[in-house]
Design an enzyme around this catalytic site. Structure first.
Site, mmCIF file in Angstrom:
data_model
loop_
_atom_site.group_PDB
_atom_site.id
_atom_site.type_symbol
_atom_site.label_atom_id
_atom_site.label_comp_id
_atom_site.label_asym_id
_atom_site.label_seq_id
_atom_site.Cartn_x
_atom_site.Cartn_y
_atom_site.Cartn_z
ATOM 1 N N ASP A 8 0.870 -1.181 0.000
ATOM 2 C CA ASP A 8 0.000 0.000 0.000
ATOM 3 C C ASP A 8 0.909 1.234 0.000
ATOM 4 O OD1 ASP A 8 0.878 0.403 2.609
ATOM 5 O OD2 ASP A 8 -1.119 0.427 3.509
ATOM 6 N N CYS A 65 3.134 -2.952 4.017
ATOM 7 C CA CYS A 65 2.283 -1.798 4.331
ATOM 8 C C CYS A 65 3.046 -0.998 5.373
ATOM 9 C CB CYS A 65 0.872 -2.205 4.744
ATOM 10 S SG CYS A 65 0.712 -3.063 6.315
ATOM 11 N N THR A 67 3.006 -0.812 8.777
ATOM 12 C CA THR A 67 3.548 -1.674 9.834
ATOM 13 C C THR A 67 3.791 -3.098 9.353
ATOM 14 O OG1 THR A 67 1.317 -2.290 10.471
ATOM 15 C CG2 THR A 67 2.314 -0.419 11.637
ATOM 16 N N HIS A 98 11.110 -23.162 9.431
ATOM 17 C CA HIS A 98 10.110 -23.807 10.290
ATOM 18 C C HIS A 98 8.692 -23.709 9.731
ATOM 19 C CE1 HIS A 98 12.673 -23.544 14.234
ATOM 20 N NE2 HIS A 98 13.395 -23.869 13.177
ATOM 21 N N HIS A 133 8.444 -30.167 11.234
ATOM 22 C CA HIS A 133 7.605 -29.000 10.928
ATOM 23 C C HIS A 133 6.442 -29.339 9.986
ATOM 24 C CE1 HIS A 133 10.568 -26.677 13.009
ATOM 25 N NE2 HIS A 133 11.514 -27.110 12.202
HETATM 26 C C1 RB5 Z 1 -1.998 3.009 6.324
HETATM 27 O O1 RB5 Z 1 -2.059 4.279 6.897
HETATM 28 C C2 RB5 Z 1 -1.616 1.989 7.375
HETATM 29 O O2 RB5 Z 1 -2.685 1.780 8.230
HETATM 30 C C3 RB5 Z 1 -1.196 0.698 6.707
HETATM 31 O O3 RB5 Z 1 -0.115 0.933 5.864
HETATM 32 C C4 RB5 Z 1 -0.746 -0.411 7.640
HETATM 33 O O4 RB5 Z 1 0.196 0.030 8.552
HETATM 34 C C5 RB5 Z 1 -1.831 -1.196 8.245
HETATM 35 O O5 RB5 Z 1 -1.620 -2.147 8.990
#
Ligand code: RB5
Length: 154
Positions: A8, A65, A67, A98, A133
């Site tokens: 994203d 993304c 996080t 694993h 595993h």
């Molecule tokens: C987008 O702002 C953010 O929420 C997305 O990139 C991600 O971190 C979601 O888990």
């Protein structure tokens, strides 16, 4: 090895770094987007990559993304996907040895490019150990099958 790649907007900048690494290493890949920092919804990018890997069109996937959390949750809803969110090379290596992780997930707002490159490199070159595993992965598959069956019967 063919890699399906997507992010994203929160992972876009790091995705572009990862593309440079894949090009340097002559790894075949397709970029499923996004193509800018304009705001998008991460499930829309998780789904095509997860489906392409789950259907065997690509050997493995890399998703990003902000996080890494949202896009890994979304990818792991697709049967057959074992998406591993990794922030260090040790976990990335273990996710292959694993868990036979078939998608690597990175947080674009968490990792710098140097560490992310190390994580990708070790993840791409580490093999699944098999052995003890395999039984655990079969149990994960049984969970998927249980809930897919229940949904079909609803
Ligand atoms: C987008 O702002 C953010 O929420 C997305 O990139 C991600 O971190 C979601 O888990």
């Amino acid at each position: 090895m063919k890699i399906a790649l997507a992010s994203d907007h929160g992972g876009y900048a790091l995705k572009e770094e990862i593309k440079k690494l894949l090009q340097e290493q002559q790894v075949d890949f397709r970029d499923f987007g996004t193509n800018s920092v304009d705001s998008v919804d991460y499930p829309d990018y998780a789904l095509p990559v997860a489906e392409a890997v789950s259907q065997g069109e690509y050997d493995r996937g890399i998703l990003l993304c902000g996080t890494g959390i949202g896009i890994s949750i979304a990818a792991n809803k697709v049967p057959g996907i074992r998406a591993a969110l990794c922030s260090d090379p040790f976990s990335a290596k273990a996710s292959r040895e694993h868990n036979d992780a078939n998608i690597l997930v990175l947080g674009g707002r968490v990792l710098g490019p140097g560490l992310a490159r190390e994580i990708v490199q070790v993840w791409l070159t580490t093999r699944f150990e098999g052995g003890r595993h395999v039984n655990r992965l079969n149990k994960i598959r049984a969970i998927e099958e249980k809930y897919c069956r229940e949904r079909k019967n609803e």
